[in-house]
Scaffold this motif. Structure first.
Motif, PDB file in Angstrom:
ATOM      1  N   ALA A   1       0.918  -1.168   0.044  1.00 48.84           N
ATOM      2  CA  ALA A   1      -0.060  -0.017   0.101  1.00 48.84           C
ATOM      3  C   ALA A   1       0.914   1.196   0.052  1.00 48.84           C
ATOM      4  O   ALA A   1       0.634   2.153  -0.768  1.00 48.84           O
ATOM      5  CB  ALA A   1      -0.983  -0.049   1.319  1.00 48.84           C
ATOM      6  N   ARG A   2       1.914   1.467   0.950  1.00 46.04           N
ATOM      7  CA  ARG A   2       2.785   2.432   0.953  1.00 46.04           C
ATOM      8  C   ARG A   2       3.756   2.673  -0.385  1.00 46.04           C
ATOM      9  O   ARG A   2       3.562   3.561  -1.015  1.00 46.04           O
ATOM     10  CB  ARG A   2       3.669   2.306   2.093  1.00 46.04           C
TER      11      ARG A   2
ATOM     12  N   THR B  80      -1.422   5.905   2.795  1.00 39.39           N
ATOM     13  CA  THR B  80      -0.935   6.076   3.831  1.00 39.39           C
ATOM     14  C   THR B  80      -1.863   5.541   4.762  1.00 39.39           C
ATOM     15  O   THR B  80      -2.970   5.583   5.111  1.00 39.39           O
ATOM     16  CB  THR B  80      -0.668   7.589   4.238  1.00 39.39           C
ATOM     17  N   PRO B  81      -1.326   4.421   5.919  1.00 38.28           N
ATOM     18  CA  PRO B  81      -2.303   3.617   6.743  1.00 38.28           C
ATOM     19  C   PRO B  81      -2.545   4.839   7.752  1.00 38.28           C
ATOM     20  O   PRO B  81      -1.994   5.763   8.145  1.00 38.28           O
ATOM     21  CB  PRO B  81      -1.066   2.774   7.395  1.00 38.28           C
ATOM     22  N   SER B  82      -3.906   4.582   8.238  1.00 37.73           N
ATOM     23  CA  SER B  82      -4.302   5.595   9.095  1.00 37.73           C
ATOM     24  C   SER B  82      -5.074   4.973  10.334  1.00 37.73           C
ATOM     25  O   SER B  82      -4.640   5.324  11.304  1.00 37.73           O
ATOM     26  CB  SER B  82      -5.612   6.417   8.243  1.00 37.73           C
ATOM     27  N   ARG B  83      -6.165   4.038  10.010  1.00 41.43           N
ATOM     28  CA  ARG B  83      -6.877   3.394  11.255  1.00 41.43           C
ATOM     29  C   ARG B  83      -6.804   1.938  10.992  1.00 41.43           C
ATOM     30  O   ARG B  83      -6.888   1.170  10.067  1.00 41.43           O
ATOM     31  CB  ARG B  83      -8.354   4.173  10.849  1.00 41.43           C
TER      32      ARG B  83
ATOM     33  N   ASP C 146     -12.347   6.995   8.711  1.00 42.05           N
ATOM     34  CA  ASP C 146     -11.379   8.255   7.996  1.00 42.05           C
ATOM     35  C   ASP C 146     -12.765   8.733   6.960  1.00 42.05           C
ATOM     36  O   ASP C 146     -12.220  10.005   6.690  1.00 42.05           O
ATOM     37  CB  ASP C 146     -10.555   7.519   7.128  1.00 42.05           C
ATOM     38  N   VAL C 147     -13.510   8.346   6.638  1.00 43.32           N
ATOM     39  CA  VAL C 147     -14.665   8.655   5.814  1.00 43.32           C
ATOM     40  C   VAL C 147     -15.890   8.666   6.507  1.00 43.32           C
ATOM     41  O   VAL C 147     -16.315   7.304   6.694  1.00 43.32           O
ATOM     42  CB  VAL C 147     -14.662   7.927   4.494  1.00 43.32           C
TER      43      VAL C 147
ATOM     44  N   SER D 135      -7.125   1.036   7.365  1.00 41.99           N
ATOM     45  CA  SER D 135      -7.955   1.921   6.365  1.00 41.99           C
ATOM     46  C   SER D 135      -6.471   2.798   5.908  1.00 41.99           C
ATOM     47  O   SER D 135      -5.762   3.369   6.942  1.00 41.99           O
ATOM     48  CB  SER D 135      -8.644   2.890   7.113  1.00 41.99           C
ATOM     49  N   CYS D 136      -6.553   2.851   4.679  1.00 41.97           N
ATOM     50  CA  CYS D 136      -5.303   3.697   3.887  1.00 41.97           C
ATOM     51  C   CYS D 136      -5.957   4.635   3.038  1.00 41.97           C
ATOM     52  O   CYS D 136      -6.922   4.443   2.358  1.00 41.97           O
ATOM     53  CB  CYS D 136      -4.409   2.546   3.358  1.00 41.97           C
ATOM     54  N   LEU D 137      -5.257   5.842   2.745  1.00 39.34           N
ATOM     55  CA  LEU D 137      -5.813   6.901   2.255  1.00 39.34           C
ATOM     56  C   LEU D 137      -4.833   7.375   1.306  1.00 39.34           C
ATOM     57  O   LEU D 137      -3.464   7.419   1.663  1.00 39.34           O
ATOM     58  CB  LEU D 137      -6.040   7.936   3.042  1.00 39.34           C
TER      59      LEU D 137
END
Length: 297
Positions: free
Chosen positions: A122-123, A128-131, A179-180, A291-293
């Motif tokens: 993912a990176r 960016t990993p978030s939660r 996140d959303v 969760s990744c954004l």
């Protein structure tokens, strides 16, 4: 290997692959087939598969998120590749197709979910990993006893509830950490995605009613003897009374009476009240994802 748009007859292979990679996710063949053949209205939903020698080895879906008040949010959902075919470019090809679709439909920000071992992937692709999200399981043998509601509270199966009342309660209770935010969905799309979901077990799903208001609910999606607690929520004005635990216990009891043997659910690690409910019910952690954004150029 080739990447192509998913077809309805991919549903059995897609479900088998999902069960291998994400054994705690519950979506049956027929509900998956319907999703491919008749996507949710207005979401620009699509899915892609990776094939090797006519064998489905990868899957991803992508859509505009219509459940949130935030503008321009796209989702890349359930990207997974068969373990024996990883490291050969299938995941990158599927993600590229999904992001291309989201650009075409005007998404500016993308959320996806990644297993802990997939965070480096993912990176590398700008996320960016978030939660952190916790997956939990509960053996329903024995089933929890049917709870007794307090005075003034009625427990109803969804077979006895009008869908428009459920939609209003769902909107009011949709403020869990994320996140959303899931704070906006039309009745038409909610009806397609929730009420008319072929996996929704309305006889097991349970709502709590006080007066003429639905104040709490627990939704059950079922596939054979497995179930997924799709959402358990309480309208904010009625929180702190134990209603979430009440409706979830009743839903689990009814599901077990209907033949369900194991229940799965997920919770944001910051959602302490619902995690506490699940721990008291006996759920045990079985996995996690993040969760990744990323922004879309």
């Amino acid at each position: 290997m080739r990447i192509r748009t998913a077809r309805p007859d991919d549903a059995p292979a897609a479900v088998a692959l999902r069960a291998l990679v994400h054994p705690y996710l519950v979506r049956g063949v027929e509900s998956t087939r319907r999703m491919i053949a008749q996507p949710p209205p207005g979401e620009d939903w699509t899915a892609y598969v990776a094939e090797v020698d006519d064998t489905l080895v990868g899957w991803v879906s992508a859509y505009r998120n219509d459940r949130t008040s935030q503008a321009g949010v796209g989702e890349v959902s359930t990207l997974h590749v068969h373990p024996e075919h990883r490291g050969r470019g299938a995941g990158t090809a599927l993600l590229t197709a999904a992001l291309g679709h989201l650009r075409d439909v005007g998404a500016r920000r993308v959320r996806t979910w990644a297993l802990p071992e997939s965070l480096p992937f993912a990176r590398r692709h700008g996320f960016t990993p978030s939660r952190e999200l916790r997956y939990s399981a509960l053996d329903l043998r024995p089933a929890p006893p049917m709870p007794q509601p307090p005075p003034g509270v009625r427990l109803l199966p969804l077979t006895d509830v009008d869908p428009r009342r459920m939609h209003l309660a769902n909107l009011a209770a949709s403020d869990e950490p994320a996140d959303v935010p899931g704070d906006s969905i039309s009745y038409e799309n909610w009806r397609y995605e929730v009420w008319d979901n072929l996996g929704l077990d309305r006889a097991a799903s349970t709502a709590a009613e006080i007066g003429d208001e639905i104040v709490a609910f627990s939704l059950v999606e079922r596939d054979g003897d497995r179930m997924w607690s799709d959402y358990t929520g309480t309208v904010p004005a009625y929180r702190g009374r134990g209603l979430a635990r009440l409706v979830k216990t009743a839903a689990l009891h009814r599901a077990a009476a209907g033949g369900v043997r194991v229940a799965y659910t997920s919770n944001d690690e910051a959602n302490a009240p619902m995690l506490a409910v699940n721990v008291r019910l006996g759920y045990r952690p079985v996995g996690s994802s993040w969760s990744c954004l990323r922004e879309l150029a």
